[in-house]
Design an enzyme around this catalytic site. Structure first.
Site, PDB file in Angstrom:
ATOM      1  N   HIS A 198       1.953   3.368  -9.117  1.00 32.88           N
ATOM      2  CA  HIS A 198       1.765   1.918  -9.310  1.00 32.88           C
ATOM      3  C   HIS A 198       2.937   1.329 -10.090  1.00 32.88           C
ATOM      4  O   HIS A 198       3.418   0.241  -9.780  1.00 32.88           O
ATOM      5  CB  HIS A 198       0.445   1.639 -10.038  1.00 32.88           C
ATOM      6  CG  HIS A 198      -0.764   2.078  -9.258  1.00 32.88           C
ATOM      7  ND1 HIS A 198      -0.923   1.766  -7.922  1.00 32.88           N
ATOM      8  CD2 HIS A 198      -1.858   2.809  -9.607  1.00 32.88           C
ATOM      9  CE1 HIS A 198      -2.076   2.282  -7.498  1.00 32.88           C
ATOM     10  NE2 HIS A 198      -2.650   2.929  -8.490  1.00 32.88           N
ATOM     11  N   ASP A 248       0.828  -1.209   0.000  1.00 25.34           N
ATOM     12  CA  ASP A 248       0.000   0.000   0.000  1.00 25.34           C
ATOM     13  C   ASP A 248       0.866   1.264   0.000  1.00 25.34           C
ATOM     14  O   ASP A 248       1.964   1.276   0.566  1.00 25.34           O
ATOM     15  CB  ASP A 248      -0.918  -0.006   1.241  1.00 25.34           C
ATOM     16  CG  ASP A 248      -2.054   1.002   1.099  1.00 25.34           C
ATOM     17  OD1 ASP A 248      -2.375   1.401  -0.034  1.00 25.34           O
ATOM     18  OD2 ASP A 248      -2.625   1.390   2.139  1.00 25.34           O
ATOM     19  N   LEU A 265      10.294 -20.648  -5.061  1.00 21.83           N
ATOM     20  CA  LEU A 265       9.276 -19.817  -4.397  1.00 21.83           C
ATOM     21  C   LEU A 265       7.914 -19.934  -5.090  1.00 21.83           C
ATOM     22  O   LEU A 265       7.838 -19.902  -6.311  1.00 21.83           O
ATOM     23  CB  LEU A 265       9.733 -18.344  -4.450  1.00 21.83           C
ATOM     24  CG  LEU A 265       8.722 -17.305  -3.946  1.00 21.83           C
ATOM     25  CD1 LEU A 265       8.597 -17.394  -2.426  1.00 21.83           C
ATOM     26  CD2 LEU A 265       9.140 -15.898  -4.368  1.00 21.83           C
TER      27      LEU A 265
HETATM   28  C1  IPE Z   1      -5.477  -2.760  -0.208  1.00 20.27           C
HETATM   29  O1  IPE Z   1      -5.105  -1.430  -0.331  1.00 20.27           O
HETATM   30  C2  IPE Z   1      -5.466  -3.420  -1.544  1.00 20.27           C
HETATM   31  C3  IPE Z   1      -4.167  -3.538  -2.206  1.00 20.27           C
HETATM   32  C4  IPE Z   1      -3.012  -3.199  -1.739  1.00 20.27           C
HETATM   33  C5  IPE Z   1      -4.217  -4.125  -3.521  1.00 20.27           C
HETATM   34  P1  IPE Z   1      -6.196  -0.251  -0.396  1.00 20.27           P
HETATM   35  O2  IPE Z   1      -5.435   0.996  -0.488  1.00 20.27           O
HETATM   36  O3  IPE Z   1      -7.188  -0.518  -1.473  1.00 20.27           O
HETATM   37  O4  IPE Z   1      -6.916  -0.385   1.016  1.00 20.27           O
HETATM   38  P2  IPE Z   1      -7.941   0.584   1.753  1.00 20.27           P
HETATM   39  O5  IPE Z   1      -9.133   0.674   0.882  1.00 20.27           O
HETATM   40  O6  IPE Z   1      -7.265   1.897   1.939  1.00 20.27           O
HETATM   41  O7  IPE Z   1      -8.217  -0.089   3.045  1.00 20.27           O
HETATM   42  C1  IPE Z   2      -1.789   0.189  -3.330  1.00 22.12           C
HETATM   43  O1  IPE Z   2      -1.504   1.543  -3.351  1.00 22.12           O
HETATM   44  C2  IPE Z   2      -1.964  -0.384  -4.706  1.00 22.12           C
HETATM   45  C3  IPE Z   2      -3.332  -0.775  -5.045  1.00 22.12           C
HETATM   46  C4  IPE Z   2      -4.385  -0.701  -4.282  1.00 22.12           C
HETATM   47  C5  IPE Z   2      -3.520  -1.313  -6.378  1.00 22.12           C
HETATM   48  P1  IPE Z   2      -2.667   2.624  -3.301  1.00 22.12           P
HETATM   49  O2  IPE Z   2      -3.054   2.946  -4.696  1.00 22.12           O
HETATM   50  O3  IPE Z   2      -3.765   2.179  -2.427  1.00 22.12           O
HETATM   51  O4  IPE Z   2      -1.908   3.847  -2.669  1.00 22.12           O
HETATM   52  P2  IPE Z   2      -2.491   4.904  -1.636  1.00 22.12           P
HETATM   53  O5  IPE Z   2      -3.024   4.138  -0.457  1.00 22.12           O
HETATM   54  O6  IPE Z   2      -3.571   5.657  -2.350  1.00 22.12           O
HETATM   55  O7  IPE Z   2      -1.316   5.741  -1.291  1.00 22.12           O
HETATM   56 MG    MG Z   3      -4.140   2.440  -0.466  1.00 21.67          MG
END
Ligand code: IPE
Ligand code: IPE
Ligand code: MG
Length: 244
Positions: free
Chosen positions: A28, A11, A122
């Site tokens: 991303h 995240d 892995l």
């Molecule tokens: C969780 O992250 C999903 C992934 C990392 C793919 P999110 O950024 O979507 O989670 P929430 O919605 O903030 O909890």
């Molecule tokens: C996690 O990073 C990746 C996915 C959910 C695909 P985020 O896109 O949720 O990044 P933040 O939380 O907005 O910084």
């Molecule tokens: Mg996020």
């Protein structure tokens, strides 16, 4: 002790990009480099399984443009990385409901699983359109169908049988769960499988997650006493018994 199975909520990509005044898609893309590093590290160290959360069932709620840029990134990343992973003896598996993905993405997924299926290094599980609640409901449906057709008796349903019906049943549950990006939540990741995992939360945004950060999480894990309901003294006694 090295964890046998590591699960990661990667995240913070969006915030990493925002800080740099870049579009979220750039975050991303930068995240893919961090993913490559942790996969390589796990393979090198002999971790048996790494499960990464790439796209949650809730991530469809993001703006359409972000969803579509993520989908293109999945196709291009799978295409670019899978052959390299195959050379490193990594077995790639996807968990989640792939039926909502484009035909092209479904094909890349199937091909990468097929190419790497006999690899013995892995196991990399990629959770895509995955949700822990979906996983549990799926298991319930399978078991209900088995009861209906008579292959399973209602009384046979216990934790072990249920466990064998959820995703990743063929491997030990995650020992170590890592979430980057500062949030301390599970976000509907492997909710059944994480019941006894050690939970490690770190503020670092995913694209910045380095080899040293992973090392720090492993050191933290090595310092945990996993009691599984027992007392600390029992564990010390058990260990003494084993070494005699
Ligand atoms: C969780 O992250 C999903 C992934 C990392 C793919 P999110 O950024 O979507 O989670 P929430 O919605 O903030 O909890
Ligand atoms: C996690 O990073 C990746 C996915 C959910 C695909 P985020 O896109 O949720 O990044 P933040 O939380 O907005 O910084
Ligand atoms: Mg996020």
């Amino acid at each position: 002790m090295l964890p046998r199975h590591v699960a990661v909520v990667m995240d913070g990509n969006g915030r990493w990009a925002n800080k740099r005044h870049l579009p979220r898609a750039a975050g991303h893309k930068a995240g893919v480099n961090a993913t490559r590093k942790i996969v390589e590290n796990c393979a090198k160290k002999g971790v048996e399984a790494l499960t990464i959360f790439a796209f949650s069932s809730e991530n469809w709620n993001r703006p359409e443009s972000e969803v579509s840029s993520l989908m293109s990134l999945f196709v291009s990343t799978i295409t670019a990385e899978v052959k390299k992973l195959h050379k490193k003896n990594v077995r790639v598996c996807f968990i989640g409901d792939r039926s909502r993905f484009s035909a092209k993405l479904q094909q890349s997924i199937a091909e990468s699983e097929e190419l790497t299926r006999d690899n013995t290094g892995l196991q990399l599980n990629i959770a895509a359109n995955y949700g822990g609640r979906w996983d549990i409901v799926n298991a319930c449906r399978q078991l209900a169908a088995a009861v209906r057709d008579g292959s399973v008796a209602l009384d046979d349903i216990d934790e072990q049988l249920f466990d064998s019906s959820v995703c990743l049943s063929e491997m030990p549950a995650p020992d170590l769960f890592i979430r980057t990006g500062g949030e301390q939540r599970i976000s509907n990741f492997l909710i059944w499988q994480l019941a006894y995992s050690e939970l490690y939360f770190v503020d670092t945004l995913w694209p910045d997650f380095s080899d040293d950060d992973f090392e720090a999480s492993l050191d933290w894990y090595a310092g945990r006493q996993r009691r599984f309901g027992k007392t600390g003294q029992q564990l010390i006694d058990d260990q003494a018994m084993q070494s005699n």
